[in-house]
Design a protein around this motif. Structure first.
Motif, PDB file in Angstrom:
ATOM      1  N   ASP A 735       0.800  -1.224   0.000  1.00  0.00           N
ATOM      2  CA  ASP A 735       0.000   0.000   0.000  1.00  0.00           C
ATOM      3  C   ASP A 735       0.831   1.271   0.000  1.00  0.00           C
ATOM      4  N   LEU A 736       2.062   1.226   0.534  1.00  0.00           N
ATOM      5  CA  LEU A 736       2.872   2.449   0.626  1.00  0.00           C
ATOM      6  C   LEU A 736       4.338   2.052   0.744  1.00  0.00           C
ATOM      7  N   VAL A 737       5.203   2.889   0.185  1.00  0.00           N
ATOM      8  CA  VAL A 737       6.650   2.641   0.235  1.00  0.00           C
ATOM      9  C   VAL A 737       7.317   3.791   0.967  1.00  0.00           C
ATOM     10  N   LEU A 738       8.110   3.474   1.995  1.00  0.00           N
ATOM     11  CA  LEU A 738       9.005   4.430   2.646  1.00  0.00           C
ATOM     12  C   LEU A 738      10.387   4.205   2.050  1.00  0.00           C
ATOM     13  N   LEU A 739      10.883   5.186   1.300  1.00  0.00           N
ATOM     14  CA  LEU A 739      12.058   4.980   0.450  1.00  0.00           C
ATOM     15  C   LEU A 739      13.158   5.984   0.798  1.00  0.00           C
ATOM     16  N   ASP A 740      14.325   5.471   1.201  1.00  0.00           N
ATOM     17  CA  ASP A 740      15.476   6.338   1.506  1.00  0.00           C
ATOM     18  C   ASP A 740      16.057   6.903   0.204  1.00  0.00           C
ATOM     19  N   VAL A 741      16.470   8.167   0.243  1.00  0.00           N
ATOM     20  CA  VAL A 741      17.055   8.787  -0.957  1.00  0.00           C
ATOM     21  C   VAL A 741      18.454   8.246  -1.209  1.00  0.00           C
ATOM     22  N   MET A 742      19.282   8.180  -0.156  1.00  0.00           N
ATOM     23  CA  MET A 742      20.674   7.763  -0.304  1.00  0.00           C
ATOM     24  C   MET A 742      20.809   6.272  -0.042  1.00  0.00           C
ATOM     25  N   MET A 743      20.992   5.494  -1.111  1.00  0.00           N
ATOM     26  CA  MET A 743      21.193   4.059  -0.979  1.00  0.00           C
ATOM     27  C   MET A 743      22.277   3.604  -1.944  1.00  0.00           C
ATOM     28  N   PRO A 744      22.936   2.490  -1.650  1.00  0.00           N
ATOM     29  CA  PRO A 744      24.010   2.020  -2.520  1.00  0.00           C
ATOM     30  C   PRO A 744      23.489   1.597  -3.893  1.00  0.00           C
ATOM     31  N   LYS A 810      -5.293   7.169  -0.260  1.00  0.00           N
ATOM     32  CA  LYS A 810      -5.336   6.038  -1.184  1.00  0.00           C
ATOM     33  C   LYS A 810      -6.636   5.254  -1.011  1.00  0.00           C
ATOM     34  N   GLN A 811      -7.036   5.046   0.260  1.00  0.00           N
ATOM     35  CA  GLN A 811      -8.281   4.310   0.511  1.00  0.00           C
ATOM     36  C   GLN A 811      -9.482   5.052  -0.072  1.00  0.00           C
ATOM     37  N   SER A 812      -9.439   6.384   0.058  1.00  0.00           N
ATOM     38  CA  SER A 812     -10.532   7.181  -0.497  1.00  0.00           C
ATOM     39  C   SER A 812     -10.586   7.044  -2.003  1.00  0.00           C
ATOM     40  N   VAL A 813      -9.428   7.051  -2.635  1.00  0.00           N
ATOM     41  CA  VAL A 813      -9.380   6.895  -4.089  1.00  0.00           C
ATOM     42  C   VAL A 813      -9.887   5.519  -4.491  1.00  0.00           C
ATOM     43  N   GLN A 814      -9.486   4.490  -3.753  1.00  0.00           N
ATOM     44  CA  GLN A 814      -9.936   3.136  -4.079  1.00  0.00           C
ATOM     45  C   GLN A 814     -11.449   3.008  -3.893  1.00  0.00           C
ATOM     46  N   ASP A 815     -11.960   3.663  -2.837  1.00  0.00           N
ATOM     47  CA  ASP A 815     -13.404   3.629  -2.639  1.00  0.00           C
ATOM     48  C   ASP A 815     -14.118   4.321  -3.782  1.00  0.00           C
ATOM     49  N   ALA A 816     -13.520   5.441  -4.217  1.00  0.00           N
ATOM     50  CA  ALA A 816     -14.122   6.156  -5.340  1.00  0.00           C
ATOM     51  C   ALA A 816     -14.078   5.304  -6.605  1.00  0.00           C
ATOM     52  N   LEU A 817     -12.964   4.576  -6.794  1.00  0.00           N
ATOM     53  CA  LEU A 817     -12.860   3.702  -7.960  1.00  0.00           C
ATOM     54  C   LEU A 817     -13.890   2.582  -7.898  1.00  0.00           C
ATOM     55  N   ALA A 818     -14.107   2.054  -6.691  1.00  0.00           N
ATOM     56  CA  ALA A 818     -15.108   0.997  -6.549  1.00  0.00           C
ATOM     57  C   ALA A 818     -16.494   1.511  -6.911  1.00  0.00           C
ATOM     58  N   SER A 819     -16.755   2.722  -6.435  1.00  0.00           N
ATOM     59  CA  SER A 819     -18.047   3.321  -6.783  1.00  0.00           C
ATOM     60  C   SER A 819     -18.147   3.549  -8.278  1.00  0.00           C
ATOM     61  N   GLU A 820     -17.021   3.969  -8.849  1.00  0.00           N
ATOM     62  CA  GLU A 820     -16.991   4.213 -10.293  1.00  0.00           C
ATOM     63  C   GLU A 820     -17.261   2.912 -11.053  1.00  0.00           C
ATOM     64  N   MET A 821     -16.641   1.827 -10.611  1.00  0.00           N
ATOM     65  CA  MET A 821     -16.862   0.554 -11.277  1.00  0.00           C
ATOM     66  C   MET A 821     -18.320   0.104 -11.156  1.00  0.00           C
ATOM     67  N   ALA A 822     -18.869   0.307  -9.957  1.00  0.00           N
ATOM     68  CA  ALA A 822     -20.274  -0.057  -9.779  1.00  0.00           C
ATOM     69  C   ALA A 822     -21.163   0.752 -10.707  1.00  0.00           C
ATOM     70  N   PHE A 823     -20.792   2.014 -10.865  1.00  0.00           N
ATOM     71  CA  PHE A 823     -21.563   2.872 -11.777  1.00  0.00           C
ATOM     72  C   PHE A 823     -21.436   2.377 -13.213  1.00  0.00           C
ATOM     73  N   LEU A 824     -20.187   2.033 -13.594  1.00  0.00           N
ATOM     74  CA  LEU A 824     -19.981   1.566 -14.967  1.00  0.00           C
ATOM     75  C   LEU A 824     -20.754   0.274 -15.230  1.00  0.00           C
ATOM     76  N   GLN A 825     -20.707  -0.610 -14.241  1.00  0.00           N
ATOM     77  CA  GLN A 825     -21.398  -1.884 -14.422  1.00  0.00           C
ATOM     78  C   GLN A 825     -22.915  -1.686 -14.519  1.00  0.00           C
ATOM     79  N   SER A 826     -23.373  -0.659 -13.848  1.00  0.00           N
ATOM     80  CA  SER A 826     -24.819  -0.422 -13.861  1.00  0.00           C
ATOM     81  C   SER A 826     -25.313   0.166 -15.161  1.00  0.00           C
ATOM     82  N   GLN A 827     -24.394   0.518 -16.063  1.00  0.00           N
ATOM     83  CA  GLN A 827     -24.803   1.175 -17.296  1.00  0.00           C
ATOM     84  C   GLN A 827     -25.193   0.189 -18.398  1.00  0.00           C
TER      85      GLN A 827
END
Length: 1016
Positions: A735-744, A810-827
């Motif tokens: 779900d999320l990456v914590l990424l150091d800038v300085m790495m070998p 991210k969860q809000s976006v995924q929820d919105a996408l789920a709603s969007e898919m439900a809307f698309l399927q309902s068409q």
């Protein structure tokens, strides 16, 4: 008391005059008669004299003089008369004229107490200009060769001692003397007679005093010359040093004449030339000294006159022989007395007027006393040479006093100057402290408004308050650039002050230079867009890390590279690194304007800009960088620079000792912490998000684990960037990456860009972990695809708050996408199903195989529509095409020959990810609203091709087209409401949210329509 201080000079001068009167009065009038027997008519009776108790005797007094002849031992002759031996040849003696140039014989009969074991000695110092000593007919010593004429004699006049025993009670002493060169002839100094030991003691004492005087003055001269070498502006030390050295050489030619003994065998004329030139040099040097230190008290005409006279005389002295210039000896001595008297008078007058000039009152008084001593020295020597006084006791004392007085005066001036400098230093230190406090306070106050100016100007530039024209953009860009330079200056000033106060605390560790430089070059690639500069890295893969503070090393490299970029209009900036002798050497070379040679030594000084003011800046970057490198155990220097060609800076840092980064060949492997790559911590009830932490420092991973230990998270940790990319492919949904800038090996920016090739900002948020938060680094991070930044060292509240915010988003976006898919399927409209089933039923009666195919297509269509997971944001192109083909086959069954669909698909793009239900609605729209509104139907062409790194999807039909006035309205929300379907606005909006670009619609009414979009 004030009256005494004001008249102190008069009192001192009066005391000196009284001393001289008392001294010379004692010599002339108060001197007791000699206790030793006196010479009577050429005979000295010492038969009752005890040499052991009473010491040696002077052979001063009347001797027999035989003028104009050099008697042979035993030769009988009538003396010219009785003549005082310490008298010059002048006047007449018994009607015989005596003159300075000539020859004579002196005789003295000395009676002593018989002592066969006694050895006597006679000390001769100065008989002008040649002599020979005989005792009882034996020649015992001499100087030069006395002769009856110039051609038969040779001058020398060097001191000598004669030793002899006596068998009887009489010593007949005879002296030959001849002079054809000097202005005066005769015996100039007393002869001493005594035992060997007594004569040796007198000789050593006299010679020792002279040598001590000359060596002391010589050493003082060398000291002052050495002082001048360290203080070139103080020419007084130079002139007085020359005076002392030349005076020491000159004095060595007087008295016991050690100069002649040192240069024994040198020609007589050369020795006298050296002595005379030294004397004139000392006078000229002293005159220049007076000109330098007494410019306000001594008039320039006097100085020029003295320099002219003695300069001409020096030339005259060099050119003419000794017998000629000896006539001017007393004249020049008299001139010296006059000059020194005038100087004393002028200095005294200035002292009384309070005209001290560059002197203090005390220093000027010391200078007056010094010239009084010099005047007495010359006066005493002159009186001695004129036979007015029998001994020049004051000469040595006053000569040394003069040198000591001047040295003390110079030291006093130096001490006064040092005290003044100390006061000024204390004052400057205080002012510097106040300045530092002012700078610190001011820069702190500057930071907040500067950040406000930058942020507001940047937002205005981006159109936050409305559209801006080109002129406004230019002005706002200038404000942002100037403010950022001021912000950088504020940071540099604070760093400089911290360095000065030793408040910089370094946290050294093993730092991978290759990765660090890669990050910085990425940043500059972003910052110099539009500039004709190539940024080149030349760093080997097997370069070991350095032992340094990562944050400060970043600052150093950024400053040096930034300096190179700033002064390079076009060309290249090359950063290279090599391992040499336990150190890593990093060089930054540019093809810029170069540095002038006269400024290259000062390039690393604070506020030095090397005559490059036109490029802006305060000249702090290199100064701070040099000090930081020095604190980390290295050195920053300019390797070379040439105007118009460029420059190269080098700095080296110690390579790290044992370090975690292990390299084999060109491949890097990484030693992981006990929590190995991909190892998940035990899950607890309620954990729903998975976080991947990537940092090459195990301690940082441990900190992150502790921070999220009590939260609803599942943690994956790794120290390897390559392992992190593998985990994204194999560990399921992260779900999320914590990424150091300085790495070998791979920097955080590179890993971030690689992740963004597969995941959007909403699909997989990335938080960068960095030790630096400069605007340029933050901008480069966002450019690479980061969602947020967290600054090391971590703040637990901040880390959790930022991570929670991004995950909730991210969860809000995924929820919105789920709603969007439900809307698309309902068409999926019921009449489409009704028409499809009717078509299948019609084929069941006539063509059962065809009906079976249509049922299969309808099944695929319905499954693709309803099986899209609510949390899945993407489908593959292959899956979307299956939906399109199922739909098209059903429509072909209805419309038969009126509908033709052509596919032009690149097989290599079938696994390309794209948003679901984007192509099928476009094909459906082309069929229903384009083709089927024409009586004869038409063609729909679906094309998917690679273009500029993207997949281009294009749906074209030759239907009725779209009126020009309706094109703009097709992507608006209201259009979807009016049509009651998914509509073009929905697809257009979703594409913009994902890629930033929506649908592109072109049409020619009654001819054709083309709808296209790009996908990754």
């Amino acid at each position: 008391m004030k009256v005494l201080q004001k008249n102190s000079l008069y009192i001192i001068l009066f005391a000196i005059v009284c001393f001289l009167l008392l001294y010379y009065g004692t010599i002339f009038f108060g001197q007791n008669k000699e206790s030793a027997p006196q010479i009577q008519n050429g005979v000295l009776d010492l038969s009752n004299w005890d040499f052991d108790k009473s010491g040696p005797v002077k052979l001063d007094g009347p001797w027999e003089l035989y003028w104009g002849t050099l008697l042979e031992p035993g030769q009988a002759a009538v003396p010219t008369g009785i003549f005082p031996i310490l008298s010059y040849w002048s006047g007449s003696l018994n009607h015989t004229t005596l003159q300075a140039k000539g020859m004579a014989t002196y005789k003295l009969h000395v009676k002593v107490k018989p002592s066969p074991s006694m050895v006597y000695g006679i000390r001769v110092v100065n008989i002008q200009m040649s002599s020979a000593l005989y005792v009882n007919g034996l020649k015992l010593g001499g100087s030069g060769t006395p002769g009856p004429s110039r051609s038969e004699y040779s001058p020398e006049n060097k001191p000598y001692i004669a030793y002899f025993p006596l068998e009887g009670d009489t010593a007949d002493i005879m002296i030959h003397a001849a002079n054809y060169d000097f202005i005066q002839g005769g015996v100039a100094s007393s002869l001493y007679f005594g035992s060997v030991g007594q004569i040796n003691r007198i000789d050593k004492l006299s010679t020792g005093i002279g040598i001590a005087l000359e060596v002391s003055i010589l050493l003082l001269g060398i000291y002052h010359l050495g002082t001048y070498v360290t203080r070139k502006k103080e020419k007084g030390f130079l002139y007085f040093g020359i005076y002392c050295i030349s005076s020491a050489v000159s004095f060595a030619g007087l008295g016991d004449k050690p100069l002649m003994q040192i240069f024994d065998g040198f020609p007589f004329a050369l020795i006298h030339k050296i002595q005379g030139i030294s004397m004139n040099t000392s006078i000229l040097a002293l005159t220049l000294f007076i000109k330098h230190v007494c410019s306000e008290q001594i008039p320039r005409w006097l100085v020029k006159s003295v320099l002219t006279v003695y300069g001409v005389y020096s030339v005259y002295f060099i050119l003419v022989p000794f017998r000629v210039y000896s006539y001017t000896t007393f004249v020049m001595s008299a001139l010296q007395i006059v000059i020194y008297f005038i100087i004393i008078w002028l200095l005294s007058a200035a002292y009384m007027r309070g005209n001290y000039g560059s002197f203090s009152k005390r220093s000027l008084l010391i200078l007056i006393l010094a010239f009084c001593a010099l005047l007495i020295c010359i006066l005493d020597a002159s009186l001695y040479l004129l036979r007015i006084v029998p001994k020049n006791f004051l000469f040595d004392f006053c000569a040394m006093s003069f040198v000591l007085f001047i040295s003390f005066m110079l030291a006093s001036r130096f001490s006064e100057a040092y005290q003044t400098i100390e006061k000024m230093t204390r004052k400057l230190s205080e002012n510097d402290r106040l300045k530092d406090e002012f700078l610190i306070n001011t820069t702190h106050e500057f930071q907040t408004p500067l950040n406000g100016i930058i942020n507001i100007s940047q937002s205005l530039l981006e159109g936050a308050a409305g559209d801006v024209n080109e002129k406004q953009k230019e002005n706002l860009s200038t404000i942002v650039a100037v403010s950022q330079r001021l912000s950088t200056l504020v940071r540099d000033i604070l760093d400089l002050e911290r360095i000065k106060r030793n408040e910089i605390h370094l946290q050294t560790s093993a730092v991978d230079v290759k990765v660090l430089i890669s990050i910085i070059m990425d940043m500059f690639n972003y910052l110099i867009s539009g500039k004709k500069i190539s940024l080149i890295q030349d760093i080997p893969d097997n370069l070991p890390p350095v032992r340094a503070d990562e944050n400060r090393l970043w600052q150093v490299v950024y400053n040096v590279v930034g300096n190179a970029v700033k002064f390079t209009e076009q060309g290249a900036v090359t950063v290279s690194a090599r391992y040499r002798n336990g150190h890593v050497e990093i060089s930054v070379e540019d093809t810029g304007i170069g540095i002038p040679p006269h400024r290259q030594q000062r390039i690393a000084e604070s506020f030095d800009r090397a005559d490059r003011q036109a490029y802006g800046g305060m000249g702090l970057g290199l100064s701070i960088s040099g000090k930081l490198v020095q604190l980390m155990g290295g050195e920053l220097r300019l390797d070379w620079s040439e105007e118009g060609r460029g420059s190269r800076f080098l700095f080296h840092l110690p390579a790290a000792g044992p370090f975690r980064l292990q390299r084999e060949g060109n491949t890097a492997s990484f030693r992981l912490t006990p929590s190995a790559a991909g190892e998940a911590e035990p899950e607890t009830t309620g954990r729903k998000f998975t976080i991947l932490a990537v940092d090459d420092e195990p301690s940082n991973l441990q900190v992150l684990s502790v921070l999220f230990a009590g939260e609803a998270y599942r943690m994956l940790k790794t120290t390897s960037p390559q392992e992190a990319l593998q985990l994204l492919q194999t560990s399921g949904a992260i779900d999320l990456v914590l990424l150091d800038v300085m790495m070998p090996n791979l920097s955080g920016y590179e890993v971030c860009r690689e992740i963004r090739r597969q995941y959007t900002l909403f699909d997989l948020p990335i938080v960068m972990l960095t030790a630096s938060n400069t605007p340029s680094e933050v901008a480069a991070g966002f450019e690479a695809g980061a969602n947020d930044f967290i600054i090391k060292p971590f703040n637990s509240w901040e880390v959790r708050a930022r991570v929670n915010t991004l995950l909730q988003l991210k969860q809000s976006v995924q929820d919105a996408l789920a709603s969007e898919m439900a809307f698309l399927q309902s068409q999926i409209k019921p009449h489409f199903l009704f028409n499809s089933l009717n078509a299948i039923l019609s084929f069941c009666r006539t063509d059962s195989a065809r009906a079976e195919q249509l049922i299969s297509h309808l099944s695929v269509y319905l499954r693709r529509c309803f099986d899209i997971p609510g949390t899945e944001a993407f489908v593959t192109l292959e899956s979307e095409l299956q939906l399109v083909q199922a739909y098209v086959e059903i429509e072909k069954a209805r419309f038969e020959e009126r509908l033709t669909v052509v596919y032009d698909i690149d097989p290599g793009l079938l696994q390309t990810r794209l948003l679901p239900l984007t192509i099928q609605p476009l094909v459906e729209n082309a069929i229903r609203h384009g083709i089927m509104k024409k009586e004869n139907g038409g063609i729909v062409r679906l094309t998917v091709k690679a273009a500029a790194g993207l997949a281009r999807v294009e749906v074209w039909d030759n239907g009725v087209g779209i009126p020009g006035g309706k094109l703009a309205a097709l992507t608006e929300k209201n259009h979807a409401r009016e049509t009651g379907g998914v509509g073009l606005p929905n697809i257009h909006r979703r594409l913009i949210n994902w890629l930033g670009n929506g649908l592109q619609i072109e049409s020619a009414e009654q001819e054709w329509t083309k709808v296209s979009f790009d996908t990754k």
